[in-house]
Design an enzyme around this catalytic site. Sequence first.
Site, short mmCIF file in Angstrom:
data_model
loop_
_atom_site.label_atom_id
_atom_site.label_comp_id
_atom_site.label_asym_id
_atom_site.label_seq_id
_atom_site.Cartn_x
_atom_site.Cartn_y
_atom_site.Cartn_z
N GLN A 1 -8.18 19.09 9.32
CA GLN A 1 -8.85 18.18 10.19
C GLN A 1 -10.12 18.79 10.79
OE1 GLN A 1 -7.93 15.42 10.08
NE2 GLN A 1 -6.42 14.70 11.42
N THR B 1 -5.85 33.25 4.99
CA THR B 1 -5.32 33.36 3.78
C THR B 1 -6.14 33.71 2.58
OG1 THR B 1 -4.83 30.99 3.47
CG2 THR B 1 -2.96 32.43 4.19
N SER C 1 -8.41 -0.98 -13.22
CA SER C 1 -6.94 -0.74 -12.75
C SER C 1 -6.34 0.00 -13.92
CB SER C 1 -6.28 -2.21 -13.03
OG SER C 1 -4.81 -2.01 -12.94
N GLY D 1 0.16 27.78 1.42
CA GLY D 1 -0.26 28.33 2.77
C GLY D 1 0.67 27.85 3.95
N ASP D 2 1.23 26.80 3.59
CA ASP D 2 2.33 26.29 4.67
C ASP D 2 3.63 27.23 4.46
OD1 ASP D 2 0.47 24.27 5.33
OD2 ASP D 2 1.62 22.97 3.98
N PHE E 1 -5.95 8.28 1.47
CA PHE E 1 -4.82 8.70 2.40
C PHE E 1 -4.82 7.74 3.49
CE2 PHE E 1 -3.66 11.08 6.40
CZ PHE E 1 -2.63 11.64 5.98
#
Length: 328
Positions: free
Chosen positions: A173, A223, A36, A256-257, A116
């Site tokens: 993906q 890009t 932890s 990039g977005d 994730f």
Amino acid sequence: MRIAVSGSIATDHLMVFPGRFTDHLIQDRLDKISLSFLVDDLEIRHGGVAANIAYGLGGLGQAPVLVGAAGSDFAEYRVRLKQQGVDTDFVHISSERQTARFMCLTDREEHQIASFYSGAMAEAAGIDLRQVVERAGDIGVVVISPNDPEAMLRHTDQARSMGIPFAADPSQQLARLDREEARHLVTGARWLFTNEYEASLLQERTGWRHADILSCTGVWLTTLGERGVRMEAAGERAREVPAVPPDMIADPTGAGDAFRAGFLASVSWGEGLDLSARVGCAVASLSLEALGAQGYAFDAKTLLRRIGDSYGEASARAAAAHLESVRP
């Protein structure tokens, strides 16, 4: 013309540990780890590729339609996107799962431990893009960005069947896709977006050569980070548009977005590839200067100044006619 952006909606939880992970690992006990870490800092940022692109489009005076799945915890995020001009009416709200989350702990040596949670994103395949187009009206472009793979495939098929030009942006993906899925997602795309690493991975996933991919898409945009973007089309010579230098770099997340948002906004204005890429690079420079993928603000004067400084006044004048609605 409106743009529908299909893909992920997520929240990023970013934590900083002031020490080093390796100081807490016992070499002969690695088979039984139970640790932890007390963290000094926590930042919660809005993200998800589709939401990031829609955020940029909204800031450029568009009225993008966000197509994705989120949880009941999406309420505050929804309000923020609506204030940016994003149509969130077609976001599916899960009754069982929370919005996707990226949780990352970084130590002082930039080592990371991350996880994730896909959450509600797993339900995105249940969204019928045909119904979205019918109810939203005037959808001229569909963006297929990273999402549940089944949703990506379904929405690509539906865009094709409706005859709506689509942009393929498989990015994160790609590693999850098999050969046939990867080929299916890019075939017939009016625009294909990748970065340099993804361009190589796409060839590995599809089993196609560079020329094979070009033959089944319209324009392939890669890009190149600080070098800008390369644009390629079958039978044409590749051309590159240099990047717009940011005043400083605070966080590369989402640049990039932001480029995709600027490029697609310019395309929706009816502009050509060169100006569209230049607008995209200018928006990306704003993103680099802010923390988080949606931390940047829009200012028409700043955008036009950067376009003019980097590409000349003719490009700035061409963009100016479309940026009157961008609030300072």
